[in-house]
Design an enzyme around this catalytic site. Structure first.
Site, PDB file in Angstrom:
ATOM      1  N   HIS A  17      58.977  -9.793 -19.125  1.00 57.51           N
ATOM      2  CA  HIS A  17      59.672  -8.548 -19.486  1.00 57.51           C
ATOM      3  C   HIS A  17      59.639  -8.443 -21.012  1.00 57.51           C
ATOM      4  O   HIS A  17      59.604  -9.465 -21.700  1.00 57.51           O
ATOM      5  CB  HIS A  17      61.121  -8.682 -18.988  1.00 57.51           C
ATOM      6  CG  HIS A  17      61.975  -7.477 -19.171  1.00 57.51           C
ATOM      7  ND1 HIS A  17      62.593  -7.177 -20.355  1.00 57.51           N
ATOM      8  CD2 HIS A  17      62.333  -6.489 -18.298  1.00 57.51           C
ATOM      9  CE1 HIS A  17      63.300  -6.071 -20.214  1.00 57.51           C
ATOM     10  NE2 HIS A  17      63.159  -5.634 -18.973  1.00 57.51           N
ATOM     11  N   CYS A  24      59.345  -2.159 -18.155  1.00 55.05           N
ATOM     12  CA  CYS A  24      59.508  -2.923 -19.411  1.00 55.05           C
ATOM     13  C   CYS A  24      58.582  -4.138 -19.414  1.00 55.05           C
ATOM     14  O   CYS A  24      58.991  -5.230 -19.844  1.00 55.05           O
ATOM     15  CB  CYS A  24      60.956  -3.354 -19.628  1.00 55.05           C
ATOM     16  SG  CYS A  24      62.088  -1.981 -19.717  1.00 55.05           S
TER      17      CYS A  24
HETATM   18  N1  C6P Z   1      64.869  -5.641 -15.980  1.00 57.91           N
HETATM   19  C1  C6P Z   1      64.148  -3.939 -14.430  1.00 57.91           C
HETATM   20  O1  C6P Z   1      64.239  -2.818 -13.918  1.00 57.91           O
HETATM   21  P1  C6P Z   1      69.063  -6.802 -19.656  1.00 57.91           P
HETATM   22  O2  C6P Z   1      68.635  -5.359 -19.820  1.00 57.91           O
HETATM   23  O3  C6P Z   1      69.246  -7.489 -20.987  1.00 57.91           O
HETATM   24  O4  C6P Z   1      70.210  -6.958 -18.734  1.00 57.91           O
HETATM   25  O5  C6P Z   1      67.849  -7.520 -18.882  1.00 57.91           O
HETATM   26  C2  C6P Z   1      66.562  -7.488 -19.428  1.00 57.91           C
HETATM   27  C3  C6P Z   1      65.600  -8.165 -18.521  1.00 57.91           C
HETATM   28  C4  C6P Z   1      65.064  -9.383 -18.926  1.00 57.91           C
HETATM   29  N2  C6P Z   1      64.242 -10.077 -18.134  1.00 57.91           N
HETATM   30  C5  C6P Z   1      63.878  -9.635 -16.922  1.00 57.91           C
HETATM   31  C6  C6P Z   1      62.969 -10.465 -16.085  1.00 57.91           C
HETATM   32  C7  C6P Z   1      64.358  -8.408 -16.469  1.00 57.91           C
HETATM   33  O6  C6P Z   1      64.004  -7.963 -15.271  1.00 57.91           O
HETATM   34  C8  C6P Z   1      65.229  -7.650 -17.297  1.00 57.91           C
HETATM   35  C9  C6P Z   1      65.707  -6.297 -16.865  1.00 57.91           C
HETATM   36  C10 C6P Z   1      65.204  -4.348 -15.422  1.00 57.91           C
HETATM   37  O7  C6P Z   1      63.256  -4.716 -14.147  1.00 57.91           O
HETATM   38  C11 C6P Z   1      65.437  -3.286 -16.452  1.00 57.91           C
HETATM   39  S1  C6P Z   1      64.076  -3.020 -17.491  1.00 57.91           S
END
Ligand code: C6P
Length: 406
Positions: free
Chosen positions: A121, A361
């Site tokens: 990500h 992302c």
């Molecule tokens: N993925 C998805 O729809 P946050 O936003 O900080 O809570 O998480 C970020 C994040 C980091 N690593 C991984 C593997 C993730 O999947 C995510 C968040 C969401 O896949 C939103 S982009």
């Protein structure tokens, strides 16, 4: 698992979207919130809303007590050795940025290597890119197999004496690949490197034991595990956290301030500048209770049943391409021939089905897959096979509609 009881704990699911029963298949983006979590936060605001670590009055003491009890609960939940190893952050992204900024800046030098994968990500690639740029270090990518997995050999082929940190996801939010973190940690450590793990898509769905995995850092978010937004956790081995500098200043993390200098309080509060996420820790605590009551092992089994069922049934639909390995976490990323994923998600929404479409992302991974975007259906404790059946029928209708020759 009593699926009916569980589902009735999620009031949001009991609604119609576009005239149809809501089918929520977007947990990987954010999970829904059960009543006990909503009620715990409601009680906090109604009965003991107050700032922590500051006041001696009753409400503040109660809030502080609850905040620190949640830290202890998280420690037990992930089996950290000490409660000081649990740092509250805004989420996974903030946690990884803290590791890259503070620990990364401390240990990485020009010419060093940071090992990542193309399945990361953005939150677990961009902070390392920026660190590499600041230090004149190099990012090195683990070669992936055609199905989006990585092997012991592929890790060993890139981890060596120049490696300082291996930064890797536990579960891919696109491919559903479950990486063998214990093995990767062992390879990293035998090369005198550290390992930092993005656990955003793992902790909500399986038992994670940071001591057993022997990871140096592990990050996850509350909102993907039945908790509220705005709260996450950075686990770090205490001897590493002790050596790290804070990256934000003010509030709770201060020990003493002079006109021209200041000192910090101890780990972990040293990394929790300003008023922290107090109500959110109350919600996180209730979310952990909820997950523990079901049992992370049962959650994994239940999701495996759903994802296998969905995977097999999706093969009935003409023109579907699924990305990632057959053995996977509870999500399916796919494309439908001749239908843009945004169009697909829009049509599904008219039938009350929420899936995510886009690059998730993970733009480098989209490039690796040679697509610009995909659709993704992701499952959790409140989903069931009947919903998957409806989803399959909707996919079939969508395919028929877009194949129609006008
Ligand atoms: N993925 C998805 O729809 P946050 O936003 O900080 O809570 O998480 C970020 C994040 C980091 N690593 C991984 C593997 C993730 O999947 C995510 C968040 C969401 O896949 C939103 S982009």
């Amino acid at each position: 698992m009593n699926a009916i009881d569980i589902r009735s704990d999620f009031p949001i699911l009991n609604q119609k979207v576009n005239g149809k029963d809501l089918i929520y298949f977007d947990t990987s983006a954010t999970s829904q919130t059960p009543s006990p979590v909503i009620e715990a936060m409601d009680e906090y605001y109604k009965e003991y809303n107050s700032n922590v670590h500051r006041g001696v009055h009753t409400l503040s003491t109660k809030a502080t007590d609850s905040y620190e009890k949640t830290r202890m609960k998280v420690k037990n939940f992930i089996n950290a050795q000490y409660f000081e190893e649990v740092v509250f952050t805004r989420g996974t992204t903030a946690a990884i940025n803290l590791v890259a900024r503070s620990f990364g800046d401390m240990i990485v030098e020009a010419g060093d290597e940071i090992v990542v994968t193309e399945m990361e990500h953005h939150a677990n690639i961009v902070p390392w890119q920026q660190l590499a740029k600041r230090k004149g270090a190099n990012l090195v990518f683990v070669p992936m197999e055609e199905d989006g997995t990585i092997t012991r050999e592929s890790i060993e082929s890139v981890v060596g004496e120049r490696t300082k940190i291996v930064a890797i996801t536990h579960v891919s939010n696109v491919l559903g690949t479950i990486n063998d973190i214990k093995e990767i940690a062992e390879i990293a450590h035998s090369n005198d490197a550290y390992i930092s793990v993005d656990g955003a898509q793992a902790v909500p769905h399986m038992r994670v034991d940071v001591q057993d995995l022997d990871v140096d850092f592990y990050a996850f978010s509350g909102h993907k595990m039945l908790g509220p937004t705005g709260i996450g956790v950075l686990y770090g081995k205490s001897e590493l956290l002790e050596r790290m500098e804070p990256i934000e200043y003010g509030g709770d993390m201060i020990d003493f301030v002079d006109l021209r200098d200041a000192t910090w309080t101890d780990v972990p509060v040293k990394f929790e500048a300003g008023t922290p996420m107090i109500a959110e820790t109350v919600g996180l605590s209730a979310a952990i209770d909820y997950i523990e009551e079901i049992g992370p092992e049962n959650i994994l089994d239940f999701e495996q049943e759903l994802v296998n069922y969905a995977y097999d049934r999706m093969n009935e639909v003409e023109g579907i391409e699924i990305y990632g390995p057959r053995s996977r976490a509870g999500l399916i990323t796919f494309n439908m021939e001749d239908v843009h994923p945004h169009d697909l998600a829009t049509v599904l929404d008219t039938e009350g089905i929420a899936v995510r479409a886009g690059h998730h992302c993970a733009q480098p991974l989209m490039k690796w897959l040679d697509v610009s975007s995909t659709a993704r259906a992701s499952f959790y404790v409140y989903n069931n096979k009947e919903e998957i059946d409806s989803f399959i029928e909707s996919l079939k209708r969508t395919k028929e509609f877009f194949s129609y020759e006008f």
